[in-house]
Design a protein around this motif. Structure first.
Motif, PDB file in Angstrom:
ATOM      1  N   ALA A   1       4.596  11.608 -12.529  1.00  0.00           N
ATOM      2  CA  ALA A   1       4.410  11.312 -14.168  1.00  0.00           C
ATOM      3  C   ALA A   1       5.062  10.131 -14.516  1.00  0.00           C
ATOM      4  O   ALA A   1       5.107   9.142 -15.100  1.00  0.00           O
ATOM      5  N   GLU A   2       6.588   9.997 -13.903  1.00  0.00           N
ATOM      6  CA  GLU A   2       7.490   9.120 -14.330  1.00  0.00           C
ATOM      7  C   GLU A   2       6.989   7.531 -13.799  1.00  0.00           C
ATOM      8  O   GLU A   2       7.034   6.683 -14.429  1.00  0.00           O
ATOM      9  N   PHE A   3       6.440   7.720 -12.640  1.00  0.00           N
ATOM     10  CA  PHE A   3       5.819   6.483 -12.085  1.00  0.00           C
ATOM     11  C   PHE A   3       4.632   6.061 -12.903  1.00  0.00           C
ATOM     12  O   PHE A   3       4.642   4.892 -13.247  1.00  0.00           O
ATOM     13  N   MET A   4       3.825   6.843 -13.251  1.00  0.00           N
ATOM     14  CA  MET A   4       2.670   6.428 -13.934  1.00  0.00           C
ATOM     15  C   MET A   4       2.785   6.067 -15.442  1.00  0.00           C
ATOM     16  O   MET A   4       2.391   5.104 -15.844  1.00  0.00           O
TER      17      MET A   4
ATOM     18  N   PRO B   1      -4.312   2.125 -20.552  1.00  0.00           N
ATOM     19  CA  PRO B   1      -2.896   2.382 -20.407  1.00  0.00           C
ATOM     20  C   PRO B   1      -2.327   3.281 -19.455  1.00  0.00           C
ATOM     21  O   PRO B   1      -2.955   4.457 -19.216  1.00  0.00           O
ATOM     22  N   GLY B   2      -1.185   3.161 -18.552  1.00  0.00           N
ATOM     23  CA  GLY B   2      -0.888   3.951 -17.711  1.00  0.00           C
ATOM     24  C   GLY B   2      -1.535   3.925 -16.395  1.00  0.00           C
ATOM     25  O   GLY B   2      -1.202   4.845 -15.554  1.00  0.00           O
ATOM     26  N   THR B   3      -2.546   3.242 -16.041  1.00  0.00           N
ATOM     27  CA  THR B   3      -3.302   3.394 -14.891  1.00  0.00           C
ATOM     28  C   THR B   3      -2.868   2.356 -14.133  1.00  0.00           C
ATOM     29  O   THR B   3      -3.002   2.420 -12.725  1.00  0.00           O
ATOM     30  N   GLY B   4      -2.178   1.139 -14.508  1.00  0.00           N
ATOM     31  CA  GLY B   4      -1.971   0.151 -13.240  1.00  0.00           C
ATOM     32  C   GLY B   4      -2.903  -0.303 -12.602  1.00  0.00           C
ATOM     33  O   GLY B   4      -4.045  -0.503 -13.006  1.00  0.00           O
ATOM     34  N   ASN B   5      -2.557  -0.580 -11.413  1.00  0.00           N
ATOM     35  CA  ASN B   5      -3.624  -0.556 -10.218  1.00  0.00           C
ATOM     36  C   ASN B   5      -3.983   0.544  -9.475  1.00  0.00           C
ATOM     37  O   ASN B   5      -4.609   0.489  -8.454  1.00  0.00           O
TER      38      ASN B   5
ATOM     39  N   PHE C   1      12.908   1.511  -9.591  1.00  0.00           N
ATOM     40  CA  PHE C   1      11.775   2.249  -9.371  1.00  0.00           C
ATOM     41  C   PHE C   1      11.551   2.164  -7.856  1.00  0.00           C
ATOM     42  O   PHE C   1      11.101   3.176  -7.273  1.00  0.00           O
ATOM     43  N   TYR C   2      11.952   1.013  -7.236  1.00  0.00           N
ATOM     44  CA  TYR C   2      11.972   0.916  -5.950  1.00  0.00           C
ATOM     45  C   TYR C   2      12.727   1.918  -5.141  1.00  0.00           C
ATOM     46  O   TYR C   2      12.319   2.500  -4.080  1.00  0.00           O
ATOM     47  N   ASP C   3      13.897   2.196  -5.784  1.00  0.00           N
ATOM     48  CA  ASP C   3      14.978   2.930  -5.030  1.00  0.00           C
ATOM     49  C   ASP C   3      14.258   4.395  -5.169  1.00  0.00           C
ATOM     50  O   ASP C   3      14.919   5.362  -4.455  1.00  0.00           O
ATOM     51  N   LYS C   4      13.552   4.501  -6.105  1.00  0.00           N
ATOM     52  CA  LYS C   4      12.821   6.081  -6.366  1.00  0.00           C
ATOM     53  C   LYS C   4      11.597   6.145  -5.585  1.00  0.00           C
ATOM     54  O   LYS C   4      10.886   7.394  -5.972  1.00  0.00           O
ATOM     55  N   ARG C   5      11.105   5.627  -4.933  1.00  0.00           N
ATOM     56  CA  ARG C   5       9.726   5.236  -4.434  1.00  0.00           C
ATOM     57  C   ARG C   5       9.470   6.749  -3.622  1.00  0.00           C
ATOM     58  O   ARG C   5       8.533   7.372  -3.450  1.00  0.00           O
ATOM     59  N   HIS C   6      10.620   7.070  -2.795  1.00  0.00           N
ATOM     60  CA  HIS C   6      10.214   8.454  -2.193  1.00  0.00           C
ATOM     61  C   HIS C   6      10.037   9.550  -2.765  1.00  0.00           C
ATOM     62  O   HIS C   6       9.587  10.532  -2.312  1.00  0.00           O
ATOM     63  N   ASP C   7      10.279   9.560  -4.179  1.00  0.00           N
ATOM     64  CA  ASP C   7      10.170  10.530  -5.227  1.00  0.00           C
ATOM     65  C   ASP C   7       8.378  10.629  -5.311  1.00  0.00           C
ATOM     66  O   ASP C   7       7.912  11.779  -5.862  1.00  0.00           O
ATOM     67  N   TRP C   8       7.655   9.404  -5.102  1.00  0.00           N
ATOM     68  CA  TRP C   8       6.464   9.485  -5.780  1.00  0.00           C
ATOM     69  C   TRP C   8       5.519   9.143  -4.494  1.00  0.00           C
ATOM     70  O   TRP C   8       4.323   9.311  -4.880  1.00  0.00           O
TER      71      TRP C   8
ATOM     72  N   VAL D   1       0.826  -1.278   0.020  1.00  0.00           N
ATOM     73  CA  VAL D   1       0.142   0.128   0.022  1.00  0.00           C
ATOM     74  C   VAL D   1       0.850   1.207   0.089  1.00  0.00           C
ATOM     75  O   VAL D   1       1.953   1.401   0.662  1.00  0.00           O
ATOM     76  N   GLY D   2       0.344   2.086  -0.817  1.00  0.00           N
ATOM     77  CA  GLY D   2       1.250   3.389  -0.814  1.00  0.00           C
ATOM     78  C   GLY D   2       0.337   4.331  -1.134  1.00  0.00           C
ATOM     79  O   GLY D   2      -0.602   4.541  -1.352  1.00  0.00           O
ATOM     80  N   ARG D   3       0.921   5.844  -0.655  1.00  0.00           N
ATOM     81  CA  ARG D   3       0.050   6.980  -0.807  1.00  0.00           C
ATOM     82  C   ARG D   3       0.740   7.981  -1.925  1.00  0.00           C
ATOM     83  O   ARG D   3       1.702   8.551  -1.250  1.00  0.00           O
ATOM     84  N   LEU D   4       0.238   8.155  -3.141  1.00  0.00           N
ATOM     85  CA  LEU D   4       1.021   9.112  -4.265  1.00  0.00           C
ATOM     86  C   LEU D   4       0.976  10.460  -3.325  1.00  0.00           C
ATOM     87  O   LEU D   4       0.117  10.888  -2.897  1.00  0.00           O
ATOM     88  N   VAL D   5       2.041  11.121  -3.832  1.00  0.00           N
ATOM     89  CA  VAL D   5       2.454  12.600  -3.197  1.00  0.00           C
ATOM     90  C   VAL D   5       1.441  13.458  -3.974  1.00  0.00           C
ATOM     91  O   VAL D   5       1.338  14.465  -3.543  1.00  0.00           O
ATOM     92  N   ALA D   6       0.994  13.015  -5.129  1.00  0.00           N
ATOM     93  CA  ALA D   6       0.243  13.798  -5.856  1.00  0.00           C
ATOM     94  C   ALA D   6      -1.062  13.109  -6.631  1.00  0.00           C
ATOM     95  O   ALA D   6      -0.906  11.918  -6.662  1.00  0.00           O
ATOM     96  N   PRO D   7      -2.000  13.605  -7.274  1.00  0.00           N
ATOM     97  CA  PRO D   7      -3.009  12.872  -7.936  1.00  0.00           C
ATOM     98  C   PRO D   7      -2.279  12.408  -8.971  1.00  0.00           C
ATOM     99  O   PRO D   7      -1.082  12.447  -9.735  1.00  0.00           O
ATOM    100  N   THR D   8      -2.989  10.990  -9.820  1.00  0.00           N
ATOM    101  CA  THR D   8      -2.238  10.314 -10.843  1.00  0.00           C
ATOM    102  C   THR D   8      -1.998  10.979 -12.001  1.00  0.00           C
ATOM    103  O   THR D   8      -1.001  10.831 -13.015  1.00  0.00           O
ATOM    104  N   ASP D   9      -2.496  12.190 -12.290  1.00  0.00           N
ATOM    105  CA  ASP D   9      -2.661  13.017 -13.518  1.00  0.00           C
ATOM    106  C   ASP D   9      -1.355  14.267 -13.114  1.00  0.00           C
ATOM    107  O   ASP D   9      -1.229  15.090 -14.058  1.00  0.00           O
ATOM    108  N   ASP D  10      -0.864  14.313 -12.028  1.00  0.00           N
ATOM    109  CA  ASP D  10       0.116  15.186 -11.700  1.00  0.00           C
ATOM    110  C   ASP D  10       1.569  14.928 -12.031  1.00  0.00           C
ATOM    111  O   ASP D  10       1.940  13.664 -12.098  1.00  0.00           O
ATOM    112  N   PRO D  11       2.251  16.279 -12.658  1.00  0.00           N
ATOM    113  CA  PRO D  11       3.740  15.801 -13.086  1.00  0.00           C
ATOM    114  C   PRO D  11       4.697  15.296 -12.351  1.00  0.00           C
ATOM    115  O   PRO D  11       5.645  14.597 -12.643  1.00  0.00           O
ATOM    116  N   ARG D  12       4.410  15.271 -10.906  1.00  0.00           N
ATOM    117  CA  ARG D  12       5.095  14.903  -9.691  1.00  0.00           C
ATOM    118  C   ARG D  12       5.245  13.345  -9.872  1.00  0.00           C
ATOM    119  O   ARG D  12       6.155  12.866  -9.532  1.00  0.00           O
TER     120      ARG D  12
END
Length: 167
Positions: A27-30, A56-60, A96-103, A14-25
């Motif tokens: 974007a790389e994750f999405m 496309p791009g919505t994953g789970n 991507f795991y290593d960058k999870r703190h960005d998202w 479980v995670g909480r994104l730092v921004a909505p899924t359509d936010d540029p912050r």
């Protein structure tokens, strides 16, 4: 099949994104969700993944938790711990795991859980959340556990990065 193969390993992250899924912050994750999920599905030992809409791009990310669309869940089933571990820390997923703190926000509560399911069982998000709550309330046991309780798992000790956000 090994003796343990009457069961497969389920995991909820479980995670909480730092921004909505359509936010540029985020974007790389999405933009990489389909690629990383597709890689997981092609891995030896992959069994099943909770899916979103298939857009496309919505994953789970449509599988949000509660009323907060930024709280997202990833629920998968694997043949064994080695298969999951290989995907998490032995593929491009590790980058991507290593960058999870960005998202993802840093969560104060336990947000990752594993448990054994009978072969063929597909856990629901509700079932998985109950396992996570059990782990939070009672600590690791045969009902719900983490990497440290899997004797056969070892890559997580060496390859994980510091505990800063959604694992």
């Amino acid at each position: 099949m090994t003796e343990r193969q009457t069961y497969h390993l389920a995991e909820l992250n479980v995670g909480r994104l730092v921004a909505p899924t359509d936010d540029p912050r985020v974007a790389e994750f999405m933009e990489n969700l389909d690629r990383i999920n597709g890689l997981g599905k092609r891995m030896p030992g992959f069994v099943w993944m909770m899916e979103g809409s298939g857009e496309p791009g919505t994953g789970n990310t449509e599988n949000s938790i509660g009323d907060d669309p930024q709280f997202v869940a990833n629920l998968t089933v694997w043949e064994d711990a080695a298969a999951l571990e290989k995907f998490v820390w032995g593929t491009v997923h590790k980058q991507f795991y290593d960058k999870r703190h960005d998202w993802f926000d840093i969560l104060s509560d336990q947000h990752f859980v594993m448990w054994w399911v009978p072969v063929g069982h597909r856990p629901t998000l509700d079932e998985a959340m109950k396992r996570l709550e059990h782990l939070r309330e009672h600590g690791p046991d045969e009902t719900a556990f983490g990497w440290a309780q899997l004797d056969q798992a070892g890559m997580w000790r060496d390859k994980r990065c510091t505990h800063v956000a959604a694992e």
